[in-house]
Design a protein around this motif. Structure first.
Motif, PDB file in Angstrom:
ATOM      1  N   ILE A 205      -0.301  37.351  98.797  1.00 58.60           N
ATOM      2  CA  ILE A 205       1.065  36.912  98.386  1.00 58.60           C
ATOM      3  C   ILE A 205       2.055  38.186  99.096  1.00 58.60           C
ATOM      4  O   ILE A 205       1.739  39.203  99.391  1.00 58.60           O
ATOM      5  N   ALA A 206       3.256  37.752  99.859  1.00 56.02           N
ATOM      6  CA  ALA A 206       3.776  38.534 100.533  1.00 56.02           C
ATOM      7  C   ALA A 206       4.690  39.551  99.761  1.00 56.02           C
ATOM      8  O   ALA A 206       5.139  39.305  98.529  1.00 56.02           O
ATOM      9  N   PRO A 207       4.759  40.969 100.163  1.00 54.64           N
ATOM     10  CA  PRO A 207       5.278  42.047  99.288  1.00 54.64           C
ATOM     11  C   PRO A 207       6.630  41.708  99.143  1.00 54.64           C
ATOM     12  O   PRO A 207       7.056  42.378  98.037  1.00 54.64           O
ATOM     13  N   ASN A 208       7.385  41.050  99.848  1.00 59.23           N
ATOM     14  CA  ASN A 208       8.888  40.600  99.608  1.00 59.23           C
ATOM     15  C   ASN A 208       9.034  39.442  98.791  1.00 59.23           C
ATOM     16  O   ASN A 208      10.142  38.767  98.656  1.00 59.23           O
ATOM     17  N   ILE A 239      16.682  49.426  90.676  1.00 58.04           N
ATOM     18  CA  ILE A 239      16.354  49.065  91.965  1.00 58.04           C
ATOM     19  C   ILE A 239      15.525  49.917  92.565  1.00 58.04           C
ATOM     20  O   ILE A 239      14.402  49.511  93.295  1.00 58.04           O
ATOM     21  N   LYS A 240      15.958  51.111  92.479  1.00 59.93           N
ATOM     22  CA  LYS A 240      14.837  52.305  93.083  1.00 59.93           C
ATOM     23  C   LYS A 240      13.527  52.225  92.442  1.00 59.93           C
ATOM     24  O   LYS A 240      12.531  52.395  93.109  1.00 59.93           O
ATOM     25  N   GLN A 241      13.449  52.173  91.031  1.00 58.66           N
ATOM     26  CA  GLN A 241      12.181  52.165  90.358  1.00 58.66           C
ATOM     27  C   GLN A 241      11.404  51.048  90.884  1.00 58.66           C
ATOM     28  O   GLN A 241      10.284  51.212  91.101  1.00 58.66           O
ATOM     29  N   CYS A 242      12.158  49.592  90.986  1.00 52.04           N
ATOM     30  CA  CYS A 242      11.342  48.583  91.240  1.00 52.04           C
ATOM     31  C   CYS A 242      10.915  48.774  92.729  1.00 52.04           C
ATOM     32  O   CYS A 242       9.618  48.532  93.012  1.00 52.04           O
ATOM     33  N   LEU A 243      11.711  49.380  93.880  1.00 52.32           N
ATOM     34  CA  LEU A 243      11.069  49.535  95.008  1.00 52.32           C
ATOM     35  C   LEU A 243       9.892  50.182  95.319  1.00 52.32           C
ATOM     36  O   LEU A 243       9.033  50.078  96.044  1.00 52.32           O
ATOM     37  N   GLU A 244      10.000  51.580  94.448  1.00 48.60           N
ATOM     38  CA  GLU A 244       8.914  52.528  94.589  1.00 48.60           C
ATOM     39  C   GLU A 244       7.571  51.963  94.058  1.00 48.60           C
ATOM     40  O   GLU A 244       6.492  52.023  94.492  1.00 48.60           O
ATOM     41  N   MET A 245       7.696  51.013  92.909  1.00 46.74           N
ATOM     42  CA  MET A 245       6.439  50.530  92.500  1.00 46.74           C
ATOM     43  C   MET A 245       6.103  49.357  93.127  1.00 46.74           C
ATOM     44  O   MET A 245       4.669  49.359  93.226  1.00 46.74           O
ATOM     45  N   LEU A 246       6.691  48.756  93.788  1.00 42.93           N
ATOM     46  CA  LEU A 246       6.284  47.673  94.550  1.00 42.93           C
ATOM     47  C   LEU A 246       5.612  48.095  95.942  1.00 42.93           C
ATOM     48  O   LEU A 246       4.709  47.627  96.379  1.00 42.93           O
ATOM     49  N   PRO A 256      -1.105  46.863 104.967  1.00 43.22           N
ATOM     50  CA  PRO A 256      -0.060  47.444 105.753  1.00 43.22           C
ATOM     51  C   PRO A 256       1.294  47.491 105.020  1.00 43.22           C
ATOM     52  O   PRO A 256       1.581  46.455 104.489  1.00 43.22           O
ATOM     53  N   LEU A 257       1.993  48.709 105.274  1.00 41.03           N
ATOM     54  CA  LEU A 257       3.461  48.689 104.667  1.00 41.03           C
ATOM     55  C   LEU A 257       4.378  47.901 105.629  1.00 41.03           C
ATOM     56  O   LEU A 257       5.315  48.614 106.224  1.00 41.03           O
ATOM     57  N   THR A 258       4.216  46.566 105.613  1.00 44.52           N
ATOM     58  CA  THR A 258       5.247  45.847 106.388  1.00 44.52           C
ATOM     59  C   THR A 258       5.794  44.761 105.590  1.00 44.52           C
ATOM     60  O   THR A 258       4.910  44.196 104.623  1.00 44.52           O
ATOM     61  N   GLY A 259       6.783  44.309 105.699  1.00 43.95           N
ATOM     62  CA  GLY A 259       7.566  43.266 105.083  1.00 43.95           C
ATOM     63  C   GLY A 259       7.981  43.554 103.531  1.00 43.95           C
ATOM     64  O   GLY A 259       8.078  42.760 102.599  1.00 43.95           O
ATOM     65  N   LEU A 260       7.899  44.916 103.274  1.00 41.73           N
ATOM     66  CA  LEU A 260       8.281  45.322 101.962  1.00 41.73           C
ATOM     67  C   LEU A 260       9.782  45.078 101.793  1.00 41.73           C
ATOM     68  O   LEU A 260      10.673  44.856 102.551  1.00 41.73           O
ATOM     69  N   PRO A 261       9.971  44.558 100.409  1.00 44.21           N
ATOM     70  CA  PRO A 261      11.428  44.206 100.028  1.00 44.21           C
ATOM     71  C   PRO A 261      12.387  45.483 100.279  1.00 44.21           C
ATOM     72  O   PRO A 261      11.863  46.591 100.129  1.00 44.21           O
ATOM     73  N   ASP A 262      13.734  45.352 100.458  1.00 43.83           N
ATOM     74  CA  ASP A 262      14.442  46.344 100.593  1.00 43.83           C
ATOM     75  C   ASP A 262      15.565  46.355  99.460  1.00 43.83           C
ATOM     76  O   ASP A 262      15.635  45.298  98.426  1.00 43.83           O
ATOM     77  N   TYR A 263      16.581  47.029  99.535  1.00 44.22           N
ATOM     78  CA  TYR A 263      17.727  47.347  98.486  1.00 44.22           C
ATOM     79  C   TYR A 263      18.202  46.019  98.232  1.00 44.22           C
ATOM     80  O   TYR A 263      18.616  45.476  97.113  1.00 44.22           O
ATOM     81  N   GLY A 264      18.691  45.352  99.328  1.00 42.95           N
ATOM     82  CA  GLY A 264      19.322  43.958  99.233  1.00 42.95           C
ATOM     83  C   GLY A 264      18.707  42.844  98.659  1.00 42.95           C
ATOM     84  O   GLY A 264      19.116  42.054  97.810  1.00 42.95           O
ATOM     85  N   ASP A 265      17.191  42.948  98.876  1.00 41.47           N
ATOM     86  CA  ASP A 265      16.242  41.787  98.268  1.00 41.47           C
ATOM     87  C   ASP A 265      16.218  42.098  96.884  1.00 41.47           C
ATOM     88  O   ASP A 265      16.504  40.985  96.062  1.00 41.47           O
ATOM     89  N   VAL A 266      16.046  43.201  96.306  1.00 40.90           N
ATOM     90  CA  VAL A 266      15.901  43.504  95.073  1.00 40.90           C
ATOM     91  C   VAL A 266      17.315  43.079  94.238  1.00 40.90           C
ATOM     92  O   VAL A 266      17.296  42.606  93.081  1.00 40.90           O
TER      93      VAL A 266
END
Length: 307
Positions: A205-208, A239-246, A256-266
């Motif tokens: 499943i895609a990280p974002n 949003i910060k907590q969610c991004l860190e956990m994901l 690989p740490l690619t395709g991670l969600p960003d602030y705007g995604d969340v």
């Protein structure tokens, strides 16, 4: 052999020295005369004499060298011989070895196995609830073997796989877990966000993925309530907590740490689940609708008692 090198062994289980309710076991495999001590999660259908393929790394323990298995795949069940069907029948609720041998002797292995999957009361089970559980387990051990292997390959335990297949059936189970395993959180007890996210990462499943972010947001809000007593979180902090956990979950999965969600995604996902009625946004405060409903129910109950 390099300690960190991953190895694959195909052989027969010759001994099981320990096995807990989730299937975690200490056992021995024999492969072309070589005995290998192993640890890992064995599926329900894997018992002494069963063929399996185990993948893992060797480690030294106080009991000597062992293969710590990250993945154990059973061979397909034998439904084409007397002994094979006796083994399968004996594992069904309400049957056991004696009834299994009697059924195969009287009906033949082919008919006995069909009766087990369609009407196990014909094998001596009188309780209808037990009969239904026997039908479900027979389906998982036989007809749903492809789905079972797929789920086991993702690190799902045999017990968890049984729950999923019983709920959705074989074909739908593969579809749900491969496309949106986060559905499991709401539909089956025992599947929380952290458990399902590990499964999702192994399933590719895609990280974002939107469903992933949505589930993480609800988890953060719920965890904050349970662990810290908060009924809401500041939107930016959420949003910060969610991004860190994901991100942390992806790192633990060795992807690989690619395709991670960003602030705007969340932030977009917050607006999305708000429109679905799953959260409430009040200025900088974000509430879980489920938690608000629970708080309201408690408040109403307390006021009724005091009236």
């Amino acid at each position: 052999m390099n300690k960190n090198e991953e190895v694959k062994i195909k052989g027969k289980i010759t001994a099981i020295r320990f096995r807990n309710t989730e299937g975690w076991s200490v056992f021995t495999i024999q492969d072309e005369g070589t005995q290998t001590n192993c640890t890992g999660v064995l599926a329900d259908i894997s018992d002494i004499g069963a063929e399996i393929t185990a993948t893992g790394q060797y480690e030294n323990s106080k009991y000597g060298q062992q293969l710590k298995c990250s993945n154990i795949i059973p061979a397909p069940p034998d439904v084409n011989s007397d002994e094979g069907v006796i083994v399968l029948l004996s594992k069904l609720p309400g049957i056991g070895v004696v009834k299994a041998r009697k059924a195969v002797k009287e009906l033949g292995y082919e008919l006995a196995w069909r009766v087990a999957r369609e009407c196990p009361t014909g094998l001596g089970i009188s309780n209808m609830e037990t009969a239904e559980r026997a039908i479900a387990k027979a389906e998982i051990m036989g007809g749903s073997f492809e789905a079972l292997v797929y789920l086991l390959g993702l690190g799902i335990t045999s017990h968890q796989a049984s729950k999923i297949i019983t709920k959705y059936g074989a074909t739908e189970s593969i579809k749900i877990v491969s496309e949106n395993p986060y559905q499991l959180i709401q539909s089956i007890d025992g599947f929380g966000f952290l458990t399902v996210d590990k499964i999702a990462m192994k399933a590719g499943i895609a990280p974002n993925n939107t469903a992933r972010i949505n589930a993480a947001l609800i988890y953060c809000l719920t965890a904050s309530e349970v662990n810290e007593g908060n009924i809401y979180l500041n939107g930016k902090w959420l949003i910060k907590q969610c991004l860190e956990m994901l991100k942390d979950s992806v790192m633990k999965s060795n992807r690989p740490l690619t395709g991670l969600p960003d602030y705007g995604d969340v932030r977009r996902c917050i607006r999305g689940i708000e429109s679905e009625g799953r959260i409430v946004v009040d200025g900088i405060k974000v509430y879980s609708q489920a938690l608000l409903d629970a708080e309201k129910t408690i408040w109403e109950a307390v006021n009724v008692d005091n009236s």
